[in-house]
Design a protein around this motif. Structure first.
Motif, PDB file in Angstrom:
ATOM      1  N   LEU A  13     -12.003   8.528  -0.976  1.00  0.00           N
ATOM      2  CA  LEU A  13     -12.705   7.658  -1.930  1.00  0.00           C
ATOM      3  C   LEU A  13     -12.273   7.955  -3.372  1.00  0.00           C
ATOM      4  O   LEU A  13     -12.087   7.051  -4.179  1.00  0.00           O
ATOM      5  CB  LEU A  13     -14.222   7.819  -1.787  1.00  0.00           C
ATOM      6  CG  LEU A  13     -15.080   6.914  -2.687  1.00  0.00           C
ATOM      7  CD1 LEU A  13     -14.836   5.438  -2.408  1.00  0.00           C
ATOM      8  CD2 LEU A  13     -16.562   7.231  -2.521  1.00  0.00           C
ATOM      9  N   THR A  14     -12.085   9.221  -3.675  1.00  0.00           N
ATOM     10  CA  THR A  14     -11.700   9.610  -5.038  1.00  0.00           C
ATOM     11  C   THR A  14     -10.243   9.270  -5.351  1.00  0.00           C
ATOM     12  O   THR A  14      -9.933   8.805  -6.445  1.00  0.00           O
ATOM     13  CB  THR A  14     -11.918  11.136  -5.237  1.00  0.00           C
ATOM     14  OG1 THR A  14     -13.261  11.444  -4.881  1.00  0.00           O
ATOM     15  CG2 THR A  14     -11.669  11.562  -6.670  1.00  0.00           C
ATOM     16  N   ASN A  15      -9.357   9.497  -4.376  1.00  0.00           N
ATOM     17  CA  ASN A  15      -7.919   9.444  -4.675  1.00  0.00           C
ATOM     18  C   ASN A  15      -7.169   8.224  -4.129  1.00  0.00           C
ATOM     19  O   ASN A  15      -6.010   8.008  -4.478  1.00  0.00           O
ATOM     20  CB  ASN A  15      -7.239  10.715  -4.141  1.00  0.00           C
ATOM     21  CG  ASN A  15      -7.780  11.964  -4.815  1.00  0.00           C
ATOM     22  OD1 ASN A  15      -7.440  12.247  -5.951  1.00  0.00           O
ATOM     23  ND2 ASN A  15      -8.644  12.702  -4.122  1.00  0.00           N
ATOM     24  N   PHE A  16      -7.816   7.479  -3.222  1.00  0.00           N
ATOM     25  CA  PHE A  16      -7.116   6.338  -2.608  1.00  0.00           C
ATOM     26  C   PHE A  16      -7.856   5.014  -2.854  1.00  0.00           C
ATOM     27  O   PHE A  16      -7.820   4.123  -2.018  1.00  0.00           O
ATOM     28  CB  PHE A  16      -6.976   6.560  -1.092  1.00  0.00           C
ATOM     29  CG  PHE A  16      -5.999   7.643  -0.712  1.00  0.00           C
ATOM     30  CD1 PHE A  16      -4.705   7.328  -0.319  1.00  0.00           C
ATOM     31  CD2 PHE A  16      -6.365   8.982  -0.738  1.00  0.00           C
ATOM     32  CE1 PHE A  16      -3.800   8.324   0.046  1.00  0.00           C
ATOM     33  CE2 PHE A  16      -5.468   9.981  -0.371  1.00  0.00           C
ATOM     34  CZ  PHE A  16      -4.180   9.646   0.018  1.00  0.00           C
ATOM     35  N   LYS A  17      -8.516   4.917  -3.992  1.00  0.00           N
ATOM     36  CA  LYS A  17      -9.325   3.709  -4.278  1.00  0.00           C
ATOM     37  C   LYS A  17      -8.564   2.388  -4.103  1.00  0.00           C
ATOM     38  O   LYS A  17      -9.109   1.432  -3.575  1.00  0.00           O
ATOM     39  CB  LYS A  17      -9.924   3.785  -5.680  1.00  0.00           C
ATOM     40  CG  LYS A  17     -11.263   4.543  -5.702  1.00  0.00           C
ATOM     41  CD  LYS A  17     -12.296   3.856  -6.579  1.00  0.00           C
ATOM     42  CE  LYS A  17     -13.687   4.393  -6.317  1.00  0.00           C
ATOM     43  NZ  LYS A  17     -13.919   5.698  -6.923  1.00  0.00           N
ATOM     44  N   PRO A  18      -7.281   2.297  -4.556  1.00  0.00           N
ATOM     45  CA  PRO A  18      -6.578   1.014  -4.410  1.00  0.00           C
ATOM     46  C   PRO A  18      -6.409   0.587  -2.942  1.00  0.00           C
ATOM     47  O   PRO A  18      -6.232  -0.588  -2.653  1.00  0.00           O
ATOM     48  CB  PRO A  18      -5.201   1.267  -5.042  1.00  0.00           C
ATOM     49  CG  PRO A  18      -5.355   2.507  -5.854  1.00  0.00           C
ATOM     50  CD  PRO A  18      -6.451   3.308  -5.241  1.00  0.00           C
ATOM     51  N   MET A  19      -6.465   1.550  -2.015  1.00  0.00           N
ATOM     52  CA  MET A  19      -6.286   1.243  -0.595  1.00  0.00           C
ATOM     53  C   MET A  19      -7.611   0.833   0.063  1.00  0.00           C
ATOM     54  O   MET A  19      -7.633   0.417   1.224  1.00  0.00           O
ATOM     55  CB  MET A  19      -5.725   2.456   0.161  1.00  0.00           C
ATOM     56  CG  MET A  19      -4.266   2.755  -0.139  1.00  0.00           C
ATOM     57  SD  MET A  19      -4.065   3.587  -1.721  1.00  0.00           S
ATOM     58  CE  MET A  19      -2.397   4.199  -1.570  1.00  0.00           C
ATOM     59  N   GLY A  64      -6.098  -1.323   2.408  1.00  0.00           N
ATOM     60  CA  GLY A  64      -5.905  -2.573   1.687  1.00  0.00           C
ATOM     61  C   GLY A  64      -6.618  -3.751   2.334  1.00  0.00           C
ATOM     62  O   GLY A  64      -6.568  -4.872   1.860  1.00  0.00           O
ATOM     63  N   GLY A  65      -7.284  -3.491   3.435  1.00  0.00           N
ATOM     64  CA  GLY A  65      -7.950  -4.544   4.206  1.00  0.00           C
ATOM     65  C   GLY A  65      -7.952  -4.138   5.664  1.00  0.00           C
ATOM     66  O   GLY A  65      -7.808  -2.959   5.981  1.00  0.00           O
ATOM     67  N   MET A  85       3.588   5.856  -2.800  1.00  0.00           N
ATOM     68  CA  MET A  85       4.837   6.498  -3.249  1.00  0.00           C
ATOM     69  C   MET A  85       4.859   6.660  -4.774  1.00  0.00           C
ATOM     70  O   MET A  85       5.337   7.663  -5.286  1.00  0.00           O
ATOM     71  CB  MET A  85       6.058   5.680  -2.789  1.00  0.00           C
ATOM     72  CG  MET A  85       6.283   5.781  -1.281  1.00  0.00           C
ATOM     73  SD  MET A  85       6.311   7.511  -0.711  1.00  0.00           S
ATOM     74  CE  MET A  85       7.104   7.332   0.867  1.00  0.00           C
ATOM     75  N   ASN A  86       4.312   5.673  -5.480  1.00  0.00           N
ATOM     76  CA  ASN A  86       4.233   5.790  -6.946  1.00  0.00           C
ATOM     77  C   ASN A  86       3.282   6.902  -7.357  1.00  0.00           C
ATOM     78  O   ASN A  86       3.548   7.658  -8.295  1.00  0.00           O
ATOM     79  CB  ASN A  86       3.790   4.460  -7.574  1.00  0.00           C
ATOM     80  CG  ASN A  86       4.964   3.497  -7.689  1.00  0.00           C
ATOM     81  OD1 ASN A  86       6.104   3.925  -7.888  1.00  0.00           O
ATOM     82  ND2 ASN A  86       4.701   2.215  -7.542  1.00  0.00           N
ATOM     83  N   LYS A  87       2.148   7.006  -6.641  1.00  0.00           N
ATOM     84  CA  LYS A  87       1.182   8.072  -6.941  1.00  0.00           C
ATOM     85  C   LYS A  87       1.802   9.453  -6.697  1.00  0.00           C
ATOM     86  O   LYS A  87       1.474  10.430  -7.369  1.00  0.00           O
ATOM     87  CB  LYS A  87      -0.071   7.911  -6.065  1.00  0.00           C
ATOM     88  CG  LYS A  87      -1.063   6.868  -6.580  1.00  0.00           C
ATOM     89  CD  LYS A  87      -2.205   6.712  -5.579  1.00  0.00           C
ATOM     90  CE  LYS A  87      -3.371   5.938  -6.149  1.00  0.00           C
ATOM     91  NZ  LYS A  87      -4.222   6.714  -7.061  1.00  0.00           N
ATOM     92  N   MET A  92       0.830  -1.214   0.000  1.00  0.00           N
ATOM     93  CA  MET A  92       0.000   0.000   0.000  1.00  0.00           C
ATOM     94  C   MET A  92       0.866   1.266   0.000  1.00  0.00           C
ATOM     95  O   MET A  92       0.589   2.228  -0.713  1.00  0.00           O
ATOM     96  CB  MET A  92      -0.922   0.014   1.235  1.00  0.00           C
ATOM     97  CG  MET A  92      -1.970  -1.081   1.242  1.00  0.00           C
ATOM     98  SD  MET A  92      -3.120  -0.935  -0.138  1.00  0.00           S
ATOM     99  CE  MET A  92      -2.863  -2.474  -0.965  1.00  0.00           C
ATOM    100  N   VAL A  93       1.928   1.239   0.811  1.00  0.00           N
ATOM    101  CA  VAL A  93       2.838   2.394   0.867  1.00  0.00           C
ATOM    102  C   VAL A  93       3.528   2.563  -0.490  1.00  0.00           C
ATOM    103  O   VAL A  93       3.726   3.691  -0.964  1.00  0.00           O
ATOM    104  CB  VAL A  93       3.867   2.240   2.022  1.00  0.00           C
ATOM    105  CG1 VAL A  93       4.925   3.331   1.961  1.00  0.00           C
ATOM    106  CG2 VAL A  93       3.148   2.304   3.376  1.00  0.00           C
TER     107      VAL A  93
END
Length: 308
Positions: free
Chosen positions: A246-252, A279-280, A199-201, A194-195
């Motif tokens: 919700l808009t910017n951290f969907k993968p998490m 992430g869970g 960092m990639n974002k 998740m981190v």
């Protein structure tokens, strides 16, 4: 042998933001705890924990730092004799399971430890945070050191920046309708992937702008409101924060909870945010009316953290 108890922690505000030096607020969560124990014949979870401690010992033995030394002989002897970390803190849930373990090892085996009873100057707090960061990196690849610090001190901590941390007085709980709660996603989240996503974002200029101009701004406002007891303003800011996440951290956010998250924002029954790296694990909820939130989330397991 049975060591003292160390508690779980909840980062109420500041997940990801604290990596980039915005504010954070962490509180101890006494529903979950762990302690070092020893037994001659261990099996199952205790054996797994003992094996993990043996790997941790090797890591600590190679650690190069002037900030801390450990009684490594005693640690190795205790591990060989069946020491394990007996914990009710769920792993991969964002409530500091490795933090409590790190705090317990430091407490028992650091040779010149900074104790909770001392006058905790800013320098001492930063030294502790740095030591804990080095220790906990064994579990996560990279650690801020805040989880073990919170567990070790068992105090609410206000993170103003990486170099400025102080114990915080939070308003005492009231028997009101409002609440902070945990929502169990029933999935395990791993911190490191998740981190890495975050960092990639951060390489994207638009994302960086959103972090500094929106995410950090609302996080700081939520902390200010919470500490001052400005409940009405707090819920407005938490709602804005929930939308941004919700808009910017969907993968998490686990996919199964995207609609649940949206539903809270639309109905105002509750607002959700990440608890730790996401992430869970647990998702953190805020509600003006806990009974209403329970009805709205009746298909899920909730746990009460704090009442307004």
């Amino acid at each position: 042998m049975k060591g003292p108890l160390f508690y779980a922690k909840i980062l109420l505000f500041g997940e990801y933001g604290i990596i980039k030096d915005s504010k954070g607020l962490a509180i101890p969560f006494n529903s979950y705890k762990g302690a070092l124990k020893s037994a001659k014949n261990i099996s199952g979870e205790a054996k797994k924990s003992n094996e993990s401690l043996a790997r941790f010992y090797k890591y600590l033995a190679k650690l190069k730092t002037d900030l801390v030394t450990f009684n490594l002989e005693e640690l190795k002897k205790d591990i060989d004799e069946g020491m394990y970390f007996d914990s009710s803190i769920p792993q991969g849930y964002g409530v500091g399971s490795s933090g409590a373990l790190v705090a317990s090892i430091y407490d028992k085996y650091a040779t010149d430890k900074i104790t909770v009873l001392e006058n905790l100057t800013r320098d001492k707090l930063l030294n502790l945070k740095t030591i804990f960061s080095l220790m906990e990196s064994f579990f996560h690849g990279k650690s801020s050191g805040l989880d073990p610090l919170n567990s070790y001190l068992s105090l609410p901590l206000l993170i103003n920046s990486k170099e400025n941390i102080e114990p915080a007085g939070i308003p005492s709980q009231k028997e009101g309708k409002g609440a902070v709660f945990l929502l169990d996603s029933e999935q395990i989240g791993e911190t490191e992937p998740m981190v890495n996503i975050f960092m990639n974002k951060m390489k994207n200029e638009g994302f960086r702008k959103m972090i500094s101009e929106e995410f950090s701004l609302y996080t700081d406002a939520c902390i200010e409101d919470f500490l001052r007891g400005n409940i009405k303003s707090l819920f407005g800011n938490v709602k804005s924060l929930s939308k941004i996440v919700l808009t910017n951290f969907k993968p998490m956010i686990p996919v199964a909870f995207h609609k649940v998250w949206e539903h809270g924002i639309q109905t105002n029954d509750y607002y959700l945010k990440l608890c730790g790296s996401g992430g869970g694990g647990y998702i953190l909820g805020f509600t003006k009316d806990y009974d209403k939130a329970q009805k709205s989330l009746k298909d899920y397991k909730l746990e009460l953290v704090y009442r307004f």
